[in-house]
Design an enzyme around this catalytic site. Structure first.
Site, PDB file in Angstrom:
ATOM      1  N   TYR A 146      37.841 -46.050 -22.692  1.00 25.32           N
ATOM      2  CA  TYR A 146      37.423 -45.795 -21.305  1.00 25.32           C
ATOM      3  C   TYR A 146      38.090 -46.730 -20.311  1.00 25.32           C
ATOM      4  O   TYR A 146      38.036 -46.507 -19.104  1.00 25.32           O
ATOM      5  CB  TYR A 146      35.899 -45.902 -21.161  1.00 25.32           C
ATOM      6  CG  TYR A 146      35.107 -44.909 -21.999  1.00 25.32           C
ATOM      7  CD1 TYR A 146      35.739 -43.848 -22.627  1.00 25.32           C
ATOM      8  CD2 TYR A 146      33.740 -45.032 -22.147  1.00 25.32           C
ATOM      9  CE1 TYR A 146      35.027 -42.949 -23.399  1.00 25.32           C
ATOM     10  CE2 TYR A 146      33.020 -44.129 -22.918  1.00 25.32           C
ATOM     11  CZ  TYR A 146      33.673 -43.091 -23.543  1.00 25.32           C
ATOM     12  OH  TYR A 146      32.962 -42.203 -24.297  1.00 25.32           O
ATOM     13  N   LYS A 195      36.672 -46.144 -37.332  1.00 31.52           N
ATOM     14  CA  LYS A 195      37.446 -45.029 -37.890  1.00 31.52           C
ATOM     15  C   LYS A 195      38.688 -45.666 -38.519  1.00 31.52           C
ATOM     16  O   LYS A 195      39.838 -45.358 -38.166  1.00 31.52           O
ATOM     17  CB  LYS A 195      37.784 -44.024 -36.770  1.00 31.52           C
ATOM     18  CG  LYS A 195      38.409 -42.738 -37.227  1.00 31.52           C
ATOM     19  CD  LYS A 195      37.449 -41.804 -37.947  1.00 31.52           C
ATOM     20  CE  LYS A 195      38.179 -40.576 -38.455  1.00 31.52           C
ATOM     21  NZ  LYS A 195      37.401 -39.784 -39.429  1.00 31.52           N
ATOM     22  N   ASP A 227      32.349 -40.607 -38.318  1.00 34.89           N
ATOM     23  CA  ASP A 227      31.922 -39.224 -38.609  1.00 34.89           C
ATOM     24  C   ASP A 227      30.756 -39.216 -39.597  1.00 34.89           C
ATOM     25  O   ASP A 227      29.790 -38.467 -39.445  1.00 34.89           O
ATOM     26  CB  ASP A 227      33.099 -38.363 -39.115  1.00 34.89           C
ATOM     27  CG  ASP A 227      34.053 -39.121 -40.022  1.00 34.89           C
ATOM     28  OD1 ASP A 227      33.896 -40.343 -40.172  1.00 34.89           O
ATOM     29  OD2 ASP A 227      34.954 -38.489 -40.607  1.00 34.89           O
ATOM     30  N   ASP A 251      28.942 -44.758 -27.242  1.00 30.18           N
ATOM     31  CA  ASP A 251      28.471 -43.837 -26.200  1.00 30.18           C
ATOM     32  C   ASP A 251      27.864 -42.598 -26.855  1.00 30.18           C
ATOM     33  O   ASP A 251      26.747 -42.167 -26.552  1.00 30.18           O
ATOM     34  CB  ASP A 251      29.696 -43.456 -25.338  1.00 30.18           C
ATOM     35  CG  ASP A 251      29.326 -42.641 -24.120  1.00 30.18           C
ATOM     36  OD1 ASP A 251      28.129 -42.515 -23.835  1.00 30.18           O
ATOM     37  OD2 ASP A 251      30.254 -42.121 -23.463  1.00 30.18           O
ATOM     38  N   ASP A 255      23.561 -41.801 -27.748  1.00 31.13           N
ATOM     39  CA  ASP A 255      22.887 -40.602 -27.225  1.00 31.13           C
ATOM     40  C   ASP A 255      22.300 -39.770 -28.359  1.00 31.13           C
ATOM     41  O   ASP A 255      21.198 -39.227 -28.250  1.00 31.13           O
ATOM     42  CB  ASP A 255      23.857 -39.735 -26.414  1.00 31.13           C
ATOM     43  CG  ASP A 255      23.853 -40.130 -24.942  1.00 31.13           C
ATOM     44  OD1 ASP A 255      23.245 -41.174 -24.622  1.00 31.13           O
ATOM     45  OD2 ASP A 255      24.450 -39.403 -24.128  1.00 31.13           O
TER      46      ASP A 255
END
Ligand code: NAD
Length: 361
Positions: A146, A195, A227, A251, A255
């Site tokens: 980001y 990852k 994942d 992020d 959520d």
């Protein structure tokens, strides 16, 4: 202890829910012999109305001079509020971004707890919900994808977009230390999510996290690919204590974790920097649709205040007293409208705050 707390009541339901959290903090101070001085700070829409901008330099300095800041939520209805006719840099949310940046808040903490009493609102299978869960997601907040360079260009007639994902060893080390510190206050397990089978930034992440882990021999460290973590959160959330991860993964996973708890009115959060300072706020927004009606759920803000006691003031016993009081009130069947279910007793914002206070003895 004397606590200097900056208070940003904010917009919409902000003042209603923050008042209840202050009531609970005052009750803690009375019972446990602490003193609290509050400094009221204006940010977001409330600051635009008075100062013409969502955050003044003076307010930022006052926030920095506090031991911690307790915040409601900011912002209004984007369709009807005059704040959203201003240019983006002058809108309420710009104030929050400047505050986070000005305070160097690089670590975001979001607990996801399934209260036994609210099991019915958990969307997971009954046998999974029955086991309950209590995890803390620690997300890096100021680096990664980001904040990397981005560009869109046309190469040989084809549009190509690029986003750079950069992490330095220093950025990883400081968030990892924070994650292990938090684990030491909990069940002493860190699941570092990356990852690393694909990304260089994740391989560096893993290496640095392993180095930091050596300084915390009491904490168990495991690595999990992002994942797999997304699957495990719905399959077996009880396995997690602290999930430590970079900005974008955090992020998405935070959520996901919050959704499996059921209600937004229950979700606390904290943003921390390298000192003991923290900004504590509910995860939800300013809920303009229910503002001023006295029905908002103050629990997320009250639990954020408990996080403040634990992480900024090391008052673990006092934080636990608040969390236990919330559990007891839910156990007695009291609910605000957002978590109401059949057979329970509906109460408003103030009564919920009063009932939580009554359990702090
Ligand atoms: P929201 O979280 O304010 O509301 C979503 C839904 O959840 C609404 O139906 C609302 O009534 C309900 N809700 C939220 N908190 C509740 C509570 N404590 N008790 C009971 N019900 C609750 O999200 P939104 O409607 O998308 O955003 C409204 C405003 O809040 C916008 O201006 C947005 O920018 C702002 N916002 C601010 C923050 C923040 O201050 N950190 C975070 C998210 C959104």
């Amino acid at each position: 202890m004397n606590m200097k707390i900056g208070v940003i009541k904010g917009d919409g339901i902000g003042p209603e829910i923050v008042d209840e959290a202050m009531k609970v903090l005052d009750r803690i101070a009375e019972v446990y012999g602490h003193s609290i001085s509050y400094t009221q700070l204006l940010m977001g829409g409330a600051s635009i109305d008075v100062n013409g901008v969502p955050l003044t330099d003076e307010t930022l300095e006052q926030a920095k001079a506090s031991d911690a800041v307790l915040m409601g939520s900011i912002g209004g209805d984007a369709k009807t509020s005059p704040w959203y006719r201003l240019e983006p840099s002058k809108r309420p949310e710009a104030g929050l971004l400047s505050l986070r940046k000005g305070l160097n808040l690089f670590a975001n903490l979001r607990p996801a707890v399934l209260y036994r009493e609210l099991k019915a609102s958990c969307p997971l299978k009954e046998e999974i919900a029955d086991r309950g869960f209590d995890m803390m997601i620690m997300r890096e907040l100021t680096g990664g994808l980001y904040f990397g360079r981005r560009s869109t260009e046309v190469i040989d007639g084809v549009s190509v977009a690029k986003d750079e994902l950069v992490y330095s060893e220093t950025e990883i080390r400081r968030i990892a230390k924070r994650g292990f510190d938090i684990a030491m206050k909990r069940r002493k397990k860190v699941t570092s999510v990356d990852k690393a089978n694909v990304l260089d930034s994740s391989r560096l992440w893993r290496k640095v996290v392993e180095e930091v882990a050596k300084e915390y021999p009491d904490v168990t460290l495991e690595h999990m690919l992002v994942d797999n973590c997304a699957m495990q959160l719905v399959k077996d959330p009880a396995q997690f204590d602290v999930i430590l991860t970079e900005n974008m993964f955090g992020d998405i996973l935070s959520d996901e974790a919050s959704m499996v708890t059921g209600s937004i009115g229950m979700l606390a959060s904290a943003s921390l920097n390298e000192t003991k300072f923290g900004l504590y706020e509910p995860s939800g927004g300013s809920a303009p649709d229910i503002a001023g009606q006295g029905i908002a759920n103050p629990i997320a803000t009250i639990l954020s205040a408990a996080m403040m006691l634990r992480y900024s003031f090391d008052l673990d016993r006092e934080a636990q007293a608040i969390e236990d009081a919330v559990g007891n009130v839910l156990g007695d069947g009291y609910r605000t409208t957002d978590i109401m279910s059949e057979g329970m007793k509906q109460v408003g914002t103030k009564e919920m705050g009063d009932r939580i206070c009554s359990y702090i003895k």
